[in-house]
Design a protein around this motif. Structure first.
Motif, PDB file in Angstrom:
ATOM      1  N   ARG A  95       0.858  -1.183   0.000  1.00 24.99           N
ATOM      2  CA  ARG A  95       0.000   0.000   0.000  1.00 24.99           C
ATOM      3  C   ARG A  95       0.894   1.233   0.000  1.00 24.99           C
ATOM      4  O   ARG A  95       1.986   1.199   0.572  1.00 24.99           O
TER       5      ARG A  95
ATOM      6  N   GLN B 283       0.356 -10.412   4.611  1.00 29.21           N
ATOM      7  CA  GLN B 283      -0.925 -10.857   5.149  1.00 29.21           C
ATOM      8  C   GLN B 283      -1.043 -12.368   5.009  1.00 29.21           C
ATOM      9  O   GLN B 283      -0.338 -12.993   4.215  1.00 29.21           O
TER      10      GLN B 283
ATOM     11  N   THR C 114     -17.340  -9.540   2.844  1.00 26.88           N
ATOM     12  CA  THR C 114     -17.952 -10.459   3.805  1.00 26.88           C
ATOM     13  C   THR C 114     -19.254  -9.849   4.325  1.00 26.88           C
ATOM     14  O   THR C 114     -19.403  -8.635   4.414  1.00 26.88           O
TER      15      THR C 114
ATOM     16  N   ALA D  12     -12.537 -10.490   9.627  1.00 23.15           N
ATOM     17  CA  ALA D  12     -13.107 -11.754   9.166  1.00 23.15           C
ATOM     18  C   ALA D  12     -14.592 -11.574   8.839  1.00 23.15           C
ATOM     19  O   ALA D  12     -15.151 -10.479   8.985  1.00 23.15           O
ATOM     20  N   GLY D  13     -15.202 -12.637   8.395  1.00 20.23           N
ATOM     21  CA  GLY D  13     -16.645 -12.578   8.126  1.00 20.23           C
ATOM     22  C   GLY D  13     -17.102 -13.754   7.287  1.00 20.23           C
ATOM     23  O   GLY D  13     -16.306 -14.625   6.921  1.00 20.23           O
TER      24      GLY D  13
HETATM   25  N1  DAH Z   1      -8.362  -7.899   3.243  1.00 21.08           N
HETATM   26  C1  DAH Z   1      -8.686  -7.220   4.478  1.00 21.08           C
HETATM   27  C2  DAH Z   1      -7.709  -6.081   4.684  1.00 21.08           C
HETATM   28  O1  DAH Z   1      -6.674  -6.083   4.114  1.00 21.08           O
HETATM   29  C3  DAH Z   1      -8.624  -8.149   5.649  1.00 21.08           C
HETATM   30  C4  DAH Z   1      -9.780  -9.106   5.630  1.00 21.08           C
HETATM   31  C5  DAH Z   1     -10.920  -8.814   6.299  1.00 21.08           C
HETATM   32  C6  DAH Z   1      -9.710 -10.275   4.896  1.00 21.08           C
HETATM   33  C7  DAH Z   1     -11.998  -9.682   6.305  1.00 21.08           C
HETATM   34  C8  DAH Z   1     -10.779 -11.152   4.889  1.00 21.08           C
HETATM   35  C9  DAH Z   1     -11.912 -10.838   5.594  1.00 21.08           C
HETATM   36  O2  DAH Z   1     -10.758 -12.296   4.219  1.00 21.08           O
HETATM   37  O3  DAH Z   1     -12.957 -11.704   5.576  1.00 21.08           O
HETATM   38  O4  DAH Z   1      -8.008  -5.194   5.450  1.00 21.08           O
END
Ligand code: DAH
Length: 341
Positions: free
Chosen positions: A198, A212, A255, A287-288
């Protein structure tokens, strides 16, 4: 001087001169001088033709005796010199086996790799597979397919480096969800670790390059309880058996419903301390339940299947794990820091 006297003279001078020899070149010169073809003895032997029949055997014998004497002397000196040079050689080649050896520094894993390997172990132990995707990604996979169309306001928080208008350095590992679903049918259970980017200025908690770990589970009848159970098992393995989980409602475009997940502070156990800023809990991931549109974009029927997903920042996990307070330390390659792990 008759021949006999000459021979005696040669023997005497030879004895004196040979006695002074201390090195190989002098010895070689003496050999030539006394025993060589043009040497003194040879010269006398050549003159023997002029001697009478009585004298000849006498002089011949004397000459042989002198020659034998000199030869013996020379080979004794030769042996002595050889011995001396061998001793010198040995001395020079002496090896002191009691000197301590030179220690070779062996490298070890970077703290981020230590924690990543632990995370991989934990999830593969629960039946997850490891998936990967490209760091140079299409806008489609990084945003569109994850329910973030062009002009979606959530894109503002994930500004990145663009290769072209539609190609960029991925801002999250979430695009691997879509890529994996395109090629694989449920049941799906993967984690996808990797580099993400980023355009954030560098400070104690931000870096334009970070890591990540994405998680994705898709199957029939997957619910939020599976999400919570899986993440609780993960948190306990990583931070200790007593770890508690707290889910707070949140919003992510990919999500629905979404949550942020906190773990009870591993320093104070939930009482509140400087580490958790008095909260008792520390946020570790998002998450979600996978949004129906995301399942559809992955070619999976949301009427038949459901799933959960999560995304964890590896630097954050590692900072908590080892009580590191500045993310820049991970990337500065300072051995004073790295050698502590
Ligand atoms: N991709 C999100 C971020 O970089 C993090 C994330 C949140 C990933 C929720 C997920 C999710 O798979 O379900 O902030």
């Amino acid at each position: 001087m008759n021949m006999k006297e000459q021979l005696e003279n040669i023997r005497l001078t030879a004895e004196i001169e040979l006695g002074k020899i201390t090195a190989e070149p002098e010895l070689e010169a003496a050999k030539i001088k006394y025993l060589g073809k043009k040497g003194e003895l040879t010269a006398i032997l050549k003159g023997m033709g002029s001697l009478s029949a009585e004298e000849r055997p006498v002089i011949g014998q004397t000459a042989n005796t002198v020659r034998g004497f000199i030869e013996e002397k020379i080979s004794a000196i030769e042996a002595g010199l050889k011995e001396k040079s061998n001793a010198l050689k040995l001395e020079a080649e002496k090896l002191d086996v009691t000197i301590p050896g030179k220690k070779r520094g062996i490298g070890h894993k970077h703290p981020l790799s230590i924690v990543l390997d632990e995370v991989k172990d934990i999830f593969t132990g629960m039946g997850f597979q490891i998936a990967t995707g490209p760091e140079v990604e299409w806008d489609y996979y990084n945003f569109e397919a994850l329910n973030l169309p062009k002009n979606h306001p959530a894109r503002d928080t994930q500004d990145t480096f663009y290769i072209t208008e539609n190609m960029l350095l991925r801002t999250q590992t979430s695009p691997v969800q879509i890529r994996y679903m395109e090629k694989n049918r449920p049941p799906i259970r993967i984690i996808a670790p990797g580099r993400t980017y980023r355009s954030d200025p560098v400070d104690a908690t931000h870096s334009p390059l970070f890591h990540q770990i994405e998680g994705l589970v898709v199957d029939k009848g997957i619910t939020m309880a599976d999400l919570k159970g899986t993440l609780l098992a993960f948190a306990k393995r990583l931070y200790g058996e007593g770890t508690k989980l707290r889910l707070r409602p949140h919003h992510f475009p990919f999500t629905e419903p979404s949550c942020e997940v906190d773990v009870s502070c591993f320093k104070c156990g939930g009482e509140g301390c400087p580490m958790c800023k008095g909260e008792g809990f520390i946020e570790i991931l998002g998450a979600g339940m996978v949004h129906p549109n995301v399942l559809k974009n992955g070619g999976i029927d949301p009427e038949e299947y459901s799933g959960f997903a999560f995304g964890v920042g590896l630097e954050r996990l590692t900072m908590f794990r080892f009580a590191i307070d500045d993310l820049r330390l991970f990337f500065e390659n300072d051995l004073r820091f790295l050698s502590q792990f």
